[in-house]
Design an enzyme around this catalytic site. Sequence first.
Site, PDB file in Angstrom:
ATOM      1  N   LYS A  13     -67.004 -14.993 -10.505  1.00 47.35           N
ATOM      2  CA  LYS A  13     -66.926 -14.224  -9.252  1.00 47.35           C
ATOM      3  C   LYS A  13     -66.699 -15.172  -8.077  1.00 47.35           C
ATOM      4  O   LYS A  13     -67.249 -16.280  -8.055  1.00 47.35           O
ATOM      5  CB  LYS A  13     -68.228 -13.440  -9.069  1.00 47.35           C
ATOM      6  N   SER A  37     -74.858  -5.088  -8.490  1.00 43.86           N
ATOM      7  CA  SER A  37     -73.445  -5.500  -8.542  1.00 43.86           C
ATOM      8  C   SER A  37     -72.947  -6.091  -9.851  1.00 43.86           C
ATOM      9  O   SER A  37     -71.748  -6.330  -9.989  1.00 43.86           O
ATOM     10  CB  SER A  37     -73.158  -6.491  -7.427  1.00 43.86           C
ATOM     11  N   SER A  57     -70.360  -4.811  -6.617  1.00 44.94           N
ATOM     12  CA  SER A  57     -69.339  -5.612  -5.977  1.00 44.94           C
ATOM     13  C   SER A  57     -68.600  -6.574  -6.908  1.00 44.94           C
ATOM     14  O   SER A  57     -67.539  -7.080  -6.548  1.00 44.94           O
ATOM     15  CB  SER A  57     -69.982  -6.430  -4.851  1.00 44.94           C
TER      16      SER A  57
HETATM   17  N1  GLN Z   1     -73.957  -1.906  -3.610  1.00 44.02           N
HETATM   18  C1  GLN Z   1     -75.005  -2.759  -3.169  1.00 44.02           C
HETATM   19  C2  GLN Z   1     -74.712  -3.300  -1.798  1.00 44.02           C
HETATM   20  O1  GLN Z   1     -73.689  -2.997  -1.274  1.00 44.02           O
HETATM   21  C3  GLN Z   1     -75.258  -3.863  -4.155  1.00 44.02           C
HETATM   22  C4  GLN Z   1     -74.383  -5.035  -3.971  1.00 44.02           C
HETATM   23  C5  GLN Z   1     -74.767  -6.208  -4.822  1.00 44.02           C
HETATM   24  O2  GLN Z   1     -75.553  -6.127  -5.755  1.00 44.02           O
HETATM   25  N2  GLN Z   1     -74.229  -7.345  -4.444  1.00 44.02           N
HETATM   26  O3  GLN Z   1     -75.487  -4.004  -1.219  1.00 44.02           O
END
Ligand code: GLN
Length: 449
Positions: free
Chosen positions: A53, A152, A128
């Site tokens: 990532k 995410s 994400s």
């Molecule tokens: N959807 C969550 C957020 O926007 C989780 C994102 C994540 O785990 N990086 O914060």
Amino acid sequence: MKISDFVGADKDKIDEVVRNIKELDKKINAFLTIIEDPEVPNGPYSGVPIAVKDNITTEGVRTTCGSKILENFVPPYDATVVKKLKKAGFVIVGKTNMDEFAMGSTTENSAFFPTRNPKDLERVPGGSSGGSAAAVASGMVPVALGSDTGGSIRQPAALTGVFGFKPTYGLVSRYGLVAYASSLDQIGPFANSTEDIAAVMDIISGKDEMDSTTADVKLDFKRFKEIDLSGKSVAIVKEMMEYEGLDEDVSKKFEEFVKTLEDLGLKIREISLPSIKYSIATYYIIAPAEVSSNLARFDGIRYGLRVSGENLKELYLKTRNAGFGEEVKRRILLGTFTLSAAYYDAYFDKAQRVRRKISEEIYEALKENEFIISPTSPITAPKIGEKTDPLSLYLMDFYTIPANLSGIPAINVPFGESNGLPVGMQIMGGRFRDVEVLSLSWRVEEAVK
Ligand code: GLN
């Protein structure tokens, strides 16, 4: 596609993998950077391709965090996890697309382009870490790394039909992970099997001098098939099942999942965690507060984008205004507000207390039960452009956030399809019972086969 298909692969085979990625990715858009002519280090996993990532630093390879502000940022060092993977022989073949600074649930918040779900190109892969999930789900790589702050890794794994694991907080070093919300962030793997999740965990976990929040614990991930789970108790949380956003088809699949666990000899119990309904509210105060602090460093002076101005303040403002996207700005604003002197007690301090309460309820439940289960995402993959308002996206995190707030390990296990789209189930366990969680994941995987 499995790790074992690649162990010992030579440079020619790796070049073929890279060519294949370049071709397939024209459709999927999983990668922000594809590494041409990658290095093939020696080690027990020599020749195994892995995608990383783009918020995990790679020496000499652009690391953008999906943001314009770091569009041309080339880090001078490897994250600890990257260093460990290279030492074990893994070949880093590219950096994957993501929601900007990991804020989002669909990968549409990437400043560059959305990634497509390999199971249906009209749909998002979740987020994400959507690029990493799509890279594994499409067969471009056998394994990938993501980061999980509120779901995410697990949520995109669920929406693309692969395994995705968030380890216990402190089990994997965050050194070189660009911080989103440091008290919640963990790095973890995506793979097509529990076995490959365990293999990557075995390499990347462990105490690191460079991250003081890592625990002095080394778990034996190779043991995941040996643990006896018969008669162990699995908890279903009443408040999670009553969640109004839970799609009916996903709920039906969950019932099948429960049946599968019963057939495996586990005992199912319904429990109540009264505070769990405050998880989303708590998370969306704590995470933005940490964001407002962590992202202060992107000021146009030390690294990344710089837009000049008449004076220093104007340079800061212009750089940050041009460099950050809408969702990132929203979170910085929210966090700055909840940390401000007048509102600190009402929001940030209160959220910390509620976080403690939620965690204590979870720890208590995990004393009496080996696992807690739930669907991973309340819905299957939405269409690209279908879900845009922030609140409806935040609500998608209902099942994944509790594991981050309490620091416990949690995995997404692919569990069939609904209307042709992948559905995933979540298994959570007690802190540092990561191997037990993988043990149940493996048994479900075998049962589904
Ligand atoms: N959807 C969550 C957020 O926007 C989780 C994102 C994540 O785990 N990086 O914060």
